[in-house]
Design a protein around this motif. Structure first.
Motif, PDB file in Angstrom:
ATOM      1  N   ASP A   7      33.361  36.544  49.186  1.00  0.00           N
ATOM      2  CA  ASP A   7      32.878  35.159  49.253  1.00  0.00           C
ATOM      3  C   ASP A   7      32.284  34.764  47.901  1.00  0.00           C
ATOM      4  N   ALA A   8      31.743  33.580  47.829  1.00  0.00           N
ATOM      5  CA  ALA A   8      31.218  33.061  46.562  1.00  0.00           C
ATOM      6  C   ALA A   8      30.086  33.926  46.028  1.00  0.00           C
ATOM      7  N   ASP A   9      29.263  34.449  46.911  1.00  0.00           N
ATOM      8  CA  ASP A   9      28.132  35.269  46.473  1.00  0.00           C
ATOM      9  C   ASP A   9      28.611  36.589  45.864  1.00  0.00           C
ATOM     10  N   VAL A  10      29.582  37.231  46.528  1.00  0.00           N
ATOM     11  CA  VAL A  10      30.109  38.501  46.005  1.00  0.00           C
ATOM     12  C   VAL A  10      30.807  38.266  44.667  1.00  0.00           C
ATOM     13  N   GLU A  11      31.592  37.197  44.600  1.00  0.00           N
ATOM     14  CA  GLU A  11      32.278  36.902  43.344  1.00  0.00           C
ATOM     15  C   GLU A  11      31.279  36.634  42.224  1.00  0.00           C
ATOM     16  N   ALA A  12      30.243  35.898  42.520  1.00  0.00           N
ATOM     17  CA  ALA A  12      29.231  35.605  41.500  1.00  0.00           C
ATOM     18  C   ALA A  12      28.551  36.892  41.032  1.00  0.00           C
ATOM     19  N   HIS A  13      28.281  37.792  41.969  1.00  0.00           N
ATOM     20  CA  HIS A  13      27.664  39.069  41.602  1.00  0.00           C
ATOM     21  C   HIS A  13      28.585  39.874  40.681  1.00  0.00           C
ATOM     22  N   LEU A  14      29.883  39.901  41.020  1.00  0.00           N
ATOM     23  CA  LEU A  14      30.842  40.632  40.200  1.00  0.00           C
ATOM     24  C   LEU A  14      30.968  40.007  38.813  1.00  0.00           C
ATOM     25  N   ARG A  15      30.955  38.706  38.750  1.00  0.00           N
ATOM     26  CA  ARG A  15      31.049  38.030  37.450  1.00  0.00           C
ATOM     27  C   ARG A  15      29.811  38.291  36.603  1.00  0.00           C
ATOM     28  N   GLY A  16      28.691  38.534  37.256  1.00  0.00           N
ATOM     29  CA  GLY A  16      27.485  38.873  36.521  1.00  0.00           C
ATOM     30  C   GLY A  16      27.501  40.295  35.979  1.00  0.00           C
ATOM     31  N   LEU A  17      28.308  41.161  36.611  1.00  0.00           N
ATOM     32  CA  LEU A  17      28.394  42.550  36.181  1.00  0.00           C
ATOM     33  C   LEU A  17      29.394  42.772  35.053  1.00  0.00           C
ATOM     34  N   LEU A  18      30.457  41.953  35.029  1.00  0.00           N
ATOM     35  CA  LEU A  18      31.602  42.227  34.179  1.00  0.00           C
ATOM     36  C   LEU A  18      31.863  41.097  33.194  1.00  0.00           C
ATOM     37  N   PRO A  19      32.496  41.395  32.052  1.00  0.00           N
ATOM     38  CA  PRO A  19      32.868  40.333  31.116  1.00  0.00           C
ATOM     39  C   PRO A  19      33.968  39.452  31.682  1.00  0.00           C
ATOM     40  N   GLY A  39      50.334  38.001  49.324  1.00  0.00           N
ATOM     41  CA  GLY A  39      49.001  38.575  49.416  1.00  0.00           C
ATOM     42  C   GLY A  39      47.889  37.582  49.176  1.00  0.00           C
ATOM     43  N   GLN A  40      46.685  38.109  49.032  1.00  0.00           N
ATOM     44  CA  GLN A  40      45.480  37.325  48.827  1.00  0.00           C
ATOM     45  C   GLN A  40      44.490  38.210  48.089  1.00  0.00           C
ATOM     46  N   GLY A  41      43.506  37.612  47.450  1.00  0.00           N
ATOM     47  CA  GLY A  41      42.459  38.420  46.844  1.00  0.00           C
ATOM     48  C   GLY A  41      41.954  37.873  45.523  1.00  0.00           C
ATOM     49  N   LEU A  42      40.784  38.335  45.135  1.00  0.00           N
ATOM     50  CA  LEU A  42      40.191  38.066  43.834  1.00  0.00           C
ATOM     51  C   LEU A  42      40.658  39.160  42.891  1.00  0.00           C
ATOM     52  N   VAL A  43      41.368  38.795  41.819  1.00  0.00           N
ATOM     53  CA  VAL A  43      41.962  39.785  40.925  1.00  0.00           C
ATOM     54  C   VAL A  43      40.988  40.129  39.804  1.00  0.00           C
ATOM     55  N   ILE A  44      40.688  41.419  39.700  1.00  0.00           N
ATOM     56  CA  ILE A  44      39.798  41.918  38.656  1.00  0.00           C
ATOM     57  C   ILE A  44      40.515  43.037  37.913  1.00  0.00           C
ATOM     58  N   ALA A  45      40.474  42.976  36.584  1.00  0.00           N
ATOM     59  CA  ALA A  45      41.124  43.989  35.743  1.00  0.00           C
ATOM     60  C   ALA A  45      40.079  44.622  34.833  1.00  0.00           C
ATOM     61  N   PRO A  46      39.407  45.656  35.293  1.00  0.00           N
ATOM     62  CA  PRO A  46      38.399  46.311  34.464  1.00  0.00           C
ATOM     63  C   PRO A  46      39.008  46.921  33.198  1.00  0.00           C
ATOM     64  N   GLY A  47      38.176  47.073  32.170  1.00  0.00           N
ATOM     65  CA  GLY A  47      38.658  47.630  30.919  1.00  0.00           C
ATOM     66  C   GLY A  47      38.279  49.079  30.713  1.00  0.00           C
ATOM     67  N   SER A  48      37.574  49.678  31.673  1.00  0.00           N
ATOM     68  CA  SER A  48      37.128  51.060  31.527  1.00  0.00           C
ATOM     69  C   SER A  48      36.847  51.658  32.895  1.00  0.00           C
TER      70      SER A  48
END
Length: 470
Positions: A7-19, A39-48
């Protein structure tokens, strides 16, 4: 345990953790090659690996599902979640470093997002071979091929992905990092967790790095295509070739005329080796030590096989270009299949001695439903067949959708009766979870469920893949 959506809260938390560079847009992550699902989902591509750990820890706390995403080339839906609470799609695409190469040890350490072709090139740069080879090697990633224990064309000589990996780095379901990147060939210190994670399709942990085995480059290579009378003749030819060449056979591929017919029918740009393609043929690939002649070795195989009545014609590649053309025929069979459109496709394995009887038996049983076209081909050396069923010429597969489950049941029941597997090299994913429940040994399923519960108690890792309960 029920999962929560991103949800918006989880996404905001993740955006605060990652560049910001970690967040991706686009539909490319929401489809799969055969377009069975969206499919569905919030796509995140970590760098490490550290960033992967941060994502997993946040999702574990919020009880949000994670779908690991590699090259997106999987054919059983393991990389896509069509329904349920919206997950995080965790792409490894930014983790593409070759971390280290040890030529004297025959070891290469790579990030999980490295494309397979890049690993092969890095090995070649130090005159070594990374032997895992598949048609999708220009897109498939190290983490994906290990998570599915991919096979490919060199399994006969070098083994599946599992056999070509020494150690792993893995982020576990609670976000902890297992630093298992050992380069040791011998290490008997307890359970083999590497083998447990390989082939788990991201349901037990997320592979972020791997120590891979390298091999010496064959000094001499050669390829031939031989016309055989039947799958039994092909199997006998394999035994004859193995007697003559031992472990120097890299690939032994069975091809039916139907595959070549589809290539011609759909206009795939491939040169056929025979003016009139035989009903059955085999592609044999060899890698020999210095001082041996591939031409002489393949000629001897052909001559003895011809005298034994196992083959009626053959062509030995006389150049690198011709060798590549032979492999292009084999590797473009799936493209011809795709353009025709299968009603039902099957990635199966059988004991070698069962294959010659299985192929006509399955054809006979399927003919009771309709006059299908069947393209049977695959890695005969390791018993892996791709047994695909198509509509009659001039008809569309949509006319037969109602029969697809019946076709699959017929094929998989016969595979089971013959001591085979309904999933040879593509994995279970989401496509075959019902098959696993139907054909899996109850004790094995119980152990798998216990392992899943122990390593991923909240069921956040690739929910719905492999085990239907997630």
């Amino acid at each position: 345990m029920a999962l929560n959506p991103v949800d918006a809260d989880v996404e905001a938390h993740l955006r605060g953790l990652l560049p910001d560079a970690c967040f991706r847009q686009g539909d490319g992550y929401l489809t799969e090659p055969r377009r069975r699902w969206t499919g569905q989902g919030l796509v995140i591509a970590p760098g490490s690996t550290a960033e992967v750990s941060q994502v997993v820890k946040a999702c574990a706390k919020a009880k949000v599902g994670i779908v690991p995403y590699g090259g997106g080339t999987g054919l059983v839906g393991g990389q896509i979640m069509p329904d349920g609470p919206k997950p995080v799609i965790l792409s490894l695409e930014r983790m593409r470093s070759i971390r280290a190469v040890y030529p004297s040890e025959n070891v290469l350490v790579a990030d999980a997002g490295c494309v397979l072709a890049d690993v092969q090139a890095a090995a070649a740069d130090v005159d070594r071979l990374f032997a895992l080879s598949l048609a999708s090697e220009g897109t498939a990633q190290v983490g994906g091929v290990l998570s599915t224990n991919a096979g490919g064309v060199n399994v006969l000589r070098y083994g599946n992905a599992r056999a070509q990996c020494l150690g792993l780095e893995v982020v576990l379901a609670n976000g902890d990092i297992w630093n298992g990147l050992t380069r040791l060939r011998k290490d008997n210190t307890g359970y083999d967790l590497r083998d447990l994670l390989i082939g788990a399709e991201g349901t037990l942990g997320i592979i972020t790095g791997a120590a891979l085995k390298l091999m010496s480059q064959p000094a001499v290579v050669g390829t031939a295509i031989l016309a055989v009378a039947s799958p039994q003749a092909a199997l006998d030819l394999l035994a004859l070739a193995a007697d003559q060449l031992g472990d120097n056979i890299s690939g032994f591929e069975l091809m039916s005329r139907q595959g070549a017919d589809f290539i011609v029918e759909t206009g795939v740009d491939v040169t056929l080796p025979f003016a009139d393609m035989p009903d059955w043929s085999v592609l044999i690939d060899v890698g020999l030590p210095a001082g041996m002649s591939a031409q002489n070795a393949l000629e001897h195989v052909f001559e003895t096989a011809y005298e034994a009545g196992l083959c009626s014609d053959g062509v030995i590649a006389q150049s690198l270009t011709q060798r590549q053309a032979f492999w292009a025929l084999r590797e473009n069979i799936p493209e011809g299949n795709r353009r025709i459109g299968s009603i039902s496709s099957h990635d199966i394995s059988l004991p070698l001695s069962k294959i010659p009887a299985f192929i006509p038996h399955a054809m006979t049983e399927l003919a009771k439903l309709d006059d299908f076209r069947i393209n049977c081909f695959g890695h005969l050396g390791d018993g892996n067949l791709h047994y695909n069923v198509f509509p009659p010429k001039g008809r569309d597969r949509a006319d037969y959708t109602h029969l697809s489950k019946d076709i699959q049941r017929i094929v998989h029941d016969l595979v089971q009766e013959n001591g085979g597997s309904f999933s040879a090299e593509h994995g279970v994913g989401r496509l075959k979870t019902t098959d696993l429940q139907r054909y899996g040994d109850p004790a094995k399923l119980q152990m798998m469920q216990a392992v899943k519960a122990a390593l991923d108690p909240n069921g956040i890792l690739n929910p719905g893949a492999v085990l239907a309960t997630g």
